[in-house]
Enzyme design. Structure first.
Site, PDB file in Angstrom:
ATOM      1  N   GLY A 241      41.724  80.724  42.989  1.00 59.16           N
ATOM      2  CA  GLY A 241      42.824  81.637  42.717  1.00 59.16           C
ATOM      3  C   GLY A 241      43.985  80.993  41.988  1.00 59.16           C
ATOM      4  O   GLY A 241      44.952  81.684  41.629  1.00 59.16           O
ATOM      5  N   ASP A 242      43.900  79.712  41.732  1.00 60.60           N
ATOM      6  CA  ASP A 242      44.981  78.998  41.052  1.00 60.60           C
ATOM      7  C   ASP A 242      45.024  79.380  39.571  1.00 60.60           C
ATOM      8  O   ASP A 242      43.995  79.355  38.874  1.00 60.60           O
ATOM      9  CB  ASP A 242      44.767  77.491  41.196  1.00 60.60           C
TER      10      ASP A 242
END
Length: 289
Positions: A241-242
């Site tokens: 999700g970065d």
């Protein structure tokens, strides 16, 4: 004063490692001399230990220099930070059989390096949540230089007890949001009251660490994963999700849109058991464009 030497893996890319450490204004790094000073604590003794990286004709080495601190304690803490016992050649060979081969050719031998203090890692990660890099480092620098301690030119993060005693308004004067100030103080209280033991997390599995940390108000999956990476040095983490990971893979895969989290996780299966190095090298590809 004492001096000891440690042999490094032949492919240990200390130059790239030192370059990346300069990103944090709190770090004492001299790229010209290939040196970095780290904060080391042994009981009540706090000291800045100097590490000088160099090459002989046949080997890469690091020279550690300290004063009153126990040299074995300094060596062990340095090993825990710089992870020089990792099989970097095997890791590189693994990724040369994947779609990340171009990154592992470009940044070959760059090691995963932990933050210098576990409490500092958790505080820094909470402070940096959802901020642009420049302002994130401004806040963490203000935090440490206000409440921490400097010794031998090296900054030590404050003790959890010091931060636990603060009122959120004191951090708000540094431009912390009210909510983030509360997260930092509340987490520090848990540590000060021995309700959260960061050292014991060393013994826990990744999913157990994530479960425990994300039960804390203000600590989400990204923060927990970053702590696993840079606090505990775990080698198989992929924070899909970065945004930096998504943007790096968008460029690498020549996409118009960022890849979805599920796709990154699926692709990431081929990067195991060294997904943390995939994460690092993808970040490097966005930082050194």
């Amino acid at each position: 004063m004492w001096t000891i030497y440690q042999t490094l893996p032949d492919t240990y890319n200390y130059r790239m490692m030192l370059s990346r450490l300069t990103t944090d204004p709190l770090h004492y790094v001299d790229e010209r001399l290939s040196t970095v000073k780290i904060p080391v604590t042994d009981g009540k003794v706090k000291e800045g230990v100097t590490l000088r990286f160099f090459e002989t004709k046949n080997q890469r080495k690091v020279e550690l220099t300290g004063d009153t601190l126990d040299k074995d304690a300094a060596l062990q803490q340095s090993k825990n930070i710089f992870l020089w016992d990792r099989p970097l050649q095997n890791i590189s060979a693994h990724f040369h059989e994947t779609d990340l081969k171009p990154l592992f050719e470009r940044f070959d031998g760059t090691p995963l390096v932990c933050e210098f203090e576990k409490y500092g890692c958790l505080m820094k990660t909470i402070i940096h949540q959802q901020l642009n890099m420049s302002f994130a480092y401004t806040l963490s620098t203000r935090f440490v230089q206000t409440y921490g301690e400097q010794s031998d030119g090296v900054w030590f993060y404050p003790d959890p007890e010091t931060i636990a005693a603060l009122d959120p308004s004191e951090l708000q004067t540094m431009q912390f949001s009210r909510r983030k100030a509360e997260y930092v103080i509340d987490t520090s209280k848990l540590i000060a009251e021995n309700k959260l033991d960061l050292e014991r997390l060393e013994e826990a599995e990744d999913d157990q660490v994530i479960k425990q940390l994300t039960s804390i108000r203000g600590v989400g999956p990204w923060t927990a994963e970053c702590f696993l990476l840079f606090g505990l040095g775990r080698q198989n983490l992929l924070p899909a999700g970065d945004v930096g990971i998504q943007n790096g893979l968008k460029r690498l895969w020549n996409r118009k849109e960022k890849p979805a989290i599920d796709e990154i996780k699926e692709k990431g299966k081929q990067w195991a058991p060294y997904a943390s190095y995939a994460t690092l090298y993808i970040w490097l590809s966005t930082e050194y464009t």
